[in-house]
Design a protein around this motif. Structure first.
Motif, mmCIF file in Angstrom:
data_model
loop_
_atom_site.group_PDB
_atom_site.id
_atom_site.type_symbol
_atom_site.label_atom_id
_atom_site.label_comp_id
_atom_site.label_asym_id
_atom_site.label_seq_id
_atom_site.Cartn_x
_atom_site.Cartn_y
_atom_site.Cartn_z
ATOM 1 N N LEU A 173 47.426 31.395 -34.978
ATOM 2 C CA LEU A 173 47.783 30.748 -33.863
ATOM 3 C C LEU A 173 46.732 29.608 -33.559
ATOM 4 O O LEU A 173 45.497 29.752 -33.685
ATOM 5 C CB LEU A 173 47.756 31.594 -32.537
ATOM 6 C CG LEU A 173 48.730 32.644 -32.568
ATOM 7 C CD1 LEU A 173 48.646 33.478 -31.181
ATOM 8 C CD2 LEU A 173 50.265 32.167 -32.606
ATOM 9 N N ARG A 174 47.240 28.265 -33.549
ATOM 10 C CA ARG A 174 46.453 27.150 -33.294
ATOM 11 C C ARG A 174 46.912 26.358 -32.027
ATOM 12 O O ARG A 174 47.718 25.392 -32.323
ATOM 13 C CB ARG A 174 46.510 26.361 -34.347
ATOM 14 C CG ARG A 174 45.907 26.797 -35.682
ATOM 15 C CD ARG A 174 45.787 26.211 -36.840
ATOM 16 N NE ARG A 174 45.340 26.869 -38.023
ATOM 17 C CZ ARG A 174 45.357 26.355 -39.296
ATOM 18 N NH1 ARG A 174 45.718 25.104 -39.623
ATOM 19 N NH2 ARG A 174 44.864 27.010 -40.524
ATOM 20 N N PRO A 175 46.432 26.671 -30.783
ATOM 21 C CA PRO A 175 46.850 26.393 -29.496
ATOM 22 C C PRO A 175 46.744 24.575 -29.287
ATOM 23 O O PRO A 175 47.395 23.983 -28.681
ATOM 24 C CB PRO A 175 46.323 27.010 -28.274
ATOM 25 C CG PRO A 175 45.151 27.407 -29.203
ATOM 26 C CD PRO A 175 45.232 27.720 -30.510
ATOM 27 N N ASP A 176 45.785 24.208 -30.117
ATOM 28 C CA ASP A 176 45.554 22.688 -29.994
ATOM 29 C C ASP A 176 46.164 21.664 -30.931
ATOM 30 O O ASP A 176 45.920 20.555 -30.834
ATOM 31 C CB ASP A 176 43.863 22.401 -30.394
ATOM 32 C CG ASP A 176 42.987 22.851 -28.912
ATOM 33 O OD1 ASP A 176 43.514 22.970 -27.990
ATOM 34 O OD2 ASP A 176 41.952 23.165 -29.256
ATOM 35 N N GLY A 185 55.063 19.258 -33.220
ATOM 36 C CA GLY A 185 56.095 17.909 -33.724
ATOM 37 C C GLY A 185 56.992 18.436 -34.848
ATOM 38 O O GLY A 185 56.948 19.584 -34.988
ATOM 39 N N LYS A 186 57.324 17.538 -35.763
ATOM 40 C CA LYS A 186 58.398 17.880 -36.507
ATOM 41 C C LYS A 186 57.545 18.785 -37.813
ATOM 42 O O LYS A 186 58.233 19.630 -38.563
ATOM 43 C CB LYS A 186 59.037 16.941 -37.319
ATOM 44 C CG LYS A 186 60.017 16.370 -36.326
ATOM 45 C CD LYS A 186 60.846 15.019 -36.941
ATOM 46 C CE LYS A 186 61.883 14.615 -36.063
ATOM 47 N NZ LYS A 186 62.791 13.380 -36.890
ATOM 48 N N ILE A 187 56.342 18.593 -37.862
ATOM 49 C CA ILE A 187 55.335 19.203 -38.884
ATOM 50 C C ILE A 187 54.440 20.286 -38.503
ATOM 51 O O ILE A 187 53.538 20.747 -39.257
ATOM 52 C CB ILE A 187 55.062 18.306 -40.023
ATOM 53 C CG1 ILE A 187 53.876 17.328 -39.536
ATOM 54 C CG2 ILE A 187 56.163 17.540 -40.724
ATOM 55 C CD1 ILE A 187 53.182 16.428 -40.454
ATOM 56 N N HIS A 188 54.301 20.293 -37.201
ATOM 57 C CA HIS A 188 53.245 21.288 -36.505
ATOM 58 C C HIS A 188 53.911 21.965 -35.647
ATOM 59 O O HIS A 188 54.588 21.684 -34.610
ATOM 60 C CB HIS A 188 52.122 20.092 -35.834
ATOM 61 C CG HIS A 188 51.398 19.582 -36.718
ATOM 62 N ND1 HIS A 188 50.444 19.872 -37.906
ATOM 63 C CD2 HIS A 188 51.266 17.934 -37.097
ATOM 64 C CE1 HIS A 188 49.889 19.053 -38.492
ATOM 65 N NE2 HIS A 188 50.472 17.899 -38.064
ATOM 66 N N SER A 189 53.260 23.252 -35.506
ATOM 67 C CA SER A 189 53.708 24.296 -34.371
ATOM 68 C C SER A 189 52.532 24.971 -34.191
ATOM 69 O O SER A 189 51.547 24.830 -34.645
ATOM 70 C CB SER A 189 54.794 25.197 -35.285
ATOM 71 O OG SER A 189 54.262 25.906 -36.245
ATOM 72 N N LEU A 190 52.831 25.876 -32.923
ATOM 73 C CA LEU A 190 51.599 26.697 -32.660
ATOM 74 C C LEU A 190 51.414 27.950 -33.659
ATOM 75 O O LEU A 190 50.102 28.289 -33.945
ATOM 76 C CB LEU A 190 51.915 27.501 -31.216
ATOM 77 C CG LEU A 190 52.082 26.630 -30.180
ATOM 78 C CD1 LEU A 190 52.550 27.498 -28.940
ATOM 79 C CD2 LEU A 190 50.827 25.814 -29.776
ATOM 80 N N TYR A 191 52.212 28.257 -34.467
ATOM 81 C CA TYR A 191 52.415 29.235 -35.477
ATOM 82 C C TYR A 191 51.960 28.768 -36.796
ATOM 83 O O TYR A 191 52.824 28.015 -37.210
ATOM 84 C CB TYR A 191 53.468 30.074 -35.431
ATOM 85 C CG TYR A 191 53.659 31.154 -36.269
ATOM 86 C CD1 TYR A 191 52.613 32.155 -36.378
ATOM 87 C CD2 TYR A 191 54.628 31.016 -37.088
ATOM 88 C CE1 TYR A 191 52.588 33.206 -37.442
ATOM 89 C CE2 TYR A 191 54.541 32.178 -38.430
ATOM 90 C CZ TYR A 191 54.080 33.001 -38.404
ATOM 91 O OH TYR A 191 53.996 33.951 -39.401
ATOM 92 N N VAL A 192 50.871 29.278 -37.522
ATOM 93 C CA VAL A 192 50.494 28.773 -38.840
ATOM 94 C C VAL A 192 50.802 29.960 -39.853
ATOM 95 O O VAL A 192 49.827 31.093 -39.544
ATOM 96 C CB VAL A 192 49.388 28.054 -38.924
ATOM 97 C CG1 VAL A 192 49.278 27.889 -40.443
ATOM 98 C CG2 VAL A 192 49.237 26.913 -37.794
#
Length: 340
Positions: A105-108, A112-119
């Motif tokens: 999880l990366r809350p910062d 957008g279309k290529i970034h989410s909270l979950y990695v």
């Protein structure tokens, strides 16, 4: 009602294709690199130095543990350091390694279309000999990962002919210094777009250290990748990113960040460069500085990123369930993008 059933059917079809793509790539990764799959933690203890700092500014998700109130836990951001500790425990010989399903999880992140909270990543790490700490060895491993991607692309095409392959036969190696010299007035992302569009697939070397005529191309923490070792009179760094040209989004698309990891000397130097000498007292860093950890190379390959690319999707929410701002959901609906 009919439209709703069609949407559900398309989503289920996407889920099936996702499963097939991930299964294929795992098999290809094991075929091209001598890796064994292992279990991985979702959380690590705070204050040990095991969790990764990424660019050094991202906040990890932390929380207290009822049974261990004196030491909070953190959700992992990646597993670069944890994997190296595990390789020490397994006592694997040089030339072999491990990989795992990393869920972070990366809350910062800017959603957008290529970034989410979950990695989600295939995180891998391999033991190497000290003499393998050179650019030619790094390139060999990049080429093996690229072959795994290309072979997965072909397997998908066989099963789903509409997913026609378009990656080039070979990946091109460029240094961040090359891009700065060629495009001095462009931003790092604009340089990446130029290179990815020209070559289709690029491994961009040397991310984290200051360039000869400018700031670092992008940020990297000082304590996992080696971004400072000289590789020529004008270049340095034994790490980089795998970038593809994404014709759906018409931009460079990062699939993987990887590199030869710091040895004790490089760690001490990079901590000094970043004014992060206090980290030398953390558990992980003490072990590394004392030469107790094996020399390794490793990285993370984005699962959702790779699937989004191979399935030709326009939004990462089409290949993973996630949380999205309401205005983004409305925009996706308007554009015909079906978020899972």
């Amino acid at each position: 009602m009919i439209e709703s059933k069609i949407r559900i059917s398309e989503k289920l079809e996407t889920e099936q294709t996702l499963h097939f793509a991930k299964m294929c790539f795992e098999e290809q990764l094991k075929k091209h690199l001598p890796l064994t799959k292992v279990s991985a933690p979702a959380v690590v203890l705070q204050g040990t130095g095991i969790n990764d700092d990424l660019n050094g500014i991202e906040r990890p998700v932390s929380f207290p543990i009822k049974a261990m109130q004196e030491q909070p836990a953190e959700v992992v951001q990646s597993l670069a350091k944890w994997k190296r500790l595990r390789l020490k425990e397994y006592e694997l010989p040089a030339g072999t390694g491990i990989y795992t399903d990393m869920k972070a999880l990366r809350p910062d992140e800017d959603l957008g279309k290529i970034h989410s909270l979950y990695v989600d990543q295939w995180d891998w790490e391999m033991v190497i000999h000290p003499e393998d700490r050179q650019l030619s060895f790094l390139k060999q491993q990049v080429e093996q990962i690229y072959r795994a991607v290309k072979d997965t692309e072909m397997e998908l095409f066989k099963k789903y002919p509409e997913l026609n392959p378009f990656l080039p036969s070979e990946i091109t190696f460029l240094h961040t210094e090359d891009l700065l010299e060629k495009y001095p007035h462009l931003s790092p992302k604009e340089r990446e777009n130029k290179a990815a569009k020209e070559f289709g697939a690029v491994f961009l070397i040397g991310i984290g250290g200051e360039l000869v005529h400018g700031k670092p191309h992008d940020g990297r923490a000082p304590d996992y990748d080696d971004w400072s070792t000289p590789t020529s009179a004008s270049t340095k760094g034994l790490n980089g990113d795998i970038l593809f040209w994404n014709p759906v989004l018409e931009q460079a698309f990062e699939i993987s960040s990887m590199g030869i990891r710091v040895d004790p000397e490089v760690l001490a130097s990079q901590l000094e460069i970043r004014n992060a000498g206090a980290r030398a007292e953390l558990v992980y860093h003490r072990q590394l500085l004392q030469g107790e950890l094996p020399q390794t190379i490793g990285g993370g390959i984005g699962q959702s990123r790779l699937c989004m690319f191979l399935l030709k999707k326009r939004h990462i929410g089409e290949v993973q369930a996630g949380i999205w701002p309401s205005e983004m959901r409305v925009e996706c609906l308007r554009e015909g993008i079906q978020l899972l």
